[in-house]
Design a protein around this motif. Sequence first.
Motif, PDB file in Angstrom:
ATOM      1  N   LEU A  25      17.236  -9.536   2.942  1.00  0.00           N
ATOM      2  CA  LEU A  25      17.263  -8.909   4.481  1.00  0.00           C
ATOM      3  C   LEU A  25      15.957  -9.353   5.272  1.00  0.00           C
ATOM      4  N   ASN A  26      14.897  -9.392   4.485  1.00  0.00           N
ATOM      5  CA  ASN A  26      13.771  -9.714   5.461  1.00  0.00           C
ATOM      6  C   ASN A  26      13.807 -11.120   5.895  1.00  0.00           C
ATOM      7  N   GLU A  27      14.281 -12.009   5.337  1.00  0.00           N
ATOM      8  CA  GLU A  27      14.474 -13.483   5.623  1.00  0.00           C
ATOM      9  C   GLU A  27      15.639 -13.590   6.609  1.00  0.00           C
ATOM     10  N   TYR A  28      16.601 -12.939   6.590  1.00  0.00           N
ATOM     11  CA  TYR A  28      17.631 -12.682   7.397  1.00  0.00           C
ATOM     12  C   TYR A  28      17.063 -12.138   8.802  1.00  0.00           C
ATOM     13  N   LEU A  29      16.427 -11.098   8.818  1.00  0.00           N
ATOM     14  CA  LEU A  29      15.995 -10.556  10.030  1.00  0.00           C
ATOM     15  C   LEU A  29      14.873 -11.540  10.596  1.00  0.00           C
ATOM     16  N   LYS A  30      14.104 -12.251   9.861  1.00  0.00           N
ATOM     17  CA  LYS A  30      13.123 -13.027  10.591  1.00  0.00           C
ATOM     18  C   LYS A  30      13.941 -14.253  11.246  1.00  0.00           C
ATOM     19  N   SER A  31      15.112 -14.718  10.475  1.00  0.00           N
ATOM     20  CA  SER A  31      15.688 -16.025  10.980  1.00  0.00           C
ATOM     21  C   SER A  31      16.404 -15.547  12.306  1.00  0.00           C
ATOM     22  N   ILE A  32      16.841 -14.193  12.668  1.00  0.00           N
ATOM     23  CA  ILE A  32      17.691 -13.868  13.672  1.00  0.00           C
ATOM     24  C   ILE A  32      16.774 -13.304  14.843  1.00  0.00           C
ATOM     25  N   LYS A  33      15.661 -13.114  14.485  1.00  0.00           N
ATOM     26  CA  LYS A  33      14.579 -12.379  15.438  1.00  0.00           C
ATOM     27  C   LYS A  33      14.710 -12.542  17.046  1.00  0.00           C
ATOM     28  N   ASN A  34      14.737 -14.027  17.244  1.00  0.00           N
ATOM     29  CA  ASN A  34      14.575 -14.545  18.514  1.00  0.00           C
ATOM     30  C   ASN A  34      16.107 -14.740  19.399  1.00  0.00           C
ATOM     31  N   ILE A  35      17.050 -14.421  18.699  1.00  0.00           N
ATOM     32  CA  ILE A  35      18.757 -14.479  19.181  1.00  0.00           C
ATOM     33  C   ILE A  35      18.764 -13.479  20.303  1.00  0.00           C
TER      34      ILE A  35
END
Length: 163
Positions: A9-19
């Motif tokens: 979850l943490n990695e996923y949320l970081k990866s989409i943060k700037n979308i």
Amino acid sequence: DDGEIETFLNEYLKSIKNIGLQLNMGVSLNQAGLYNQNANFDKALSAMEMAVKRGETVVHYHKLGIYKVLYALDDKTVLRGYYQDVIGKLEKYDRDNGTGLTGMLKTYLENNGSLQAVSEKRFVHRNTVTNQLKKIESITGLNPLDLEDKVKFCMGFYIKDML
């Protein structure tokens, strides 16, 4: 395991943060087995609904508290009926008379029944709070000073939060 889920979850949320998307997720308990997947999905969906209502990105089902009990009820008409019986009359009175008794009651409950705290937060005299509580009792038939009735009012507000 639960640690791996959190890491994902943490990695996923970081990866989409700037979308720039508004994301709401519900996370169920980690129950293995094919026969548990339907229940896992229902719990994740309940948590996601609460994430939407709260404006939060991620809500974990196991952290829903009393809402877990309420979401477990399949017949939402029971919840709506309870809400109408307990809080609905008061909201109708507020609409018809231009009063704010529902908000005052919520403030009273959120402050553990402290008349002093309510009077300070609502900028009214302590006697006004007492009079409004009496008015609430006359409208609803429930006494906000009585523990059992306080619980009923709290449940009504919890139900409102989830419907």
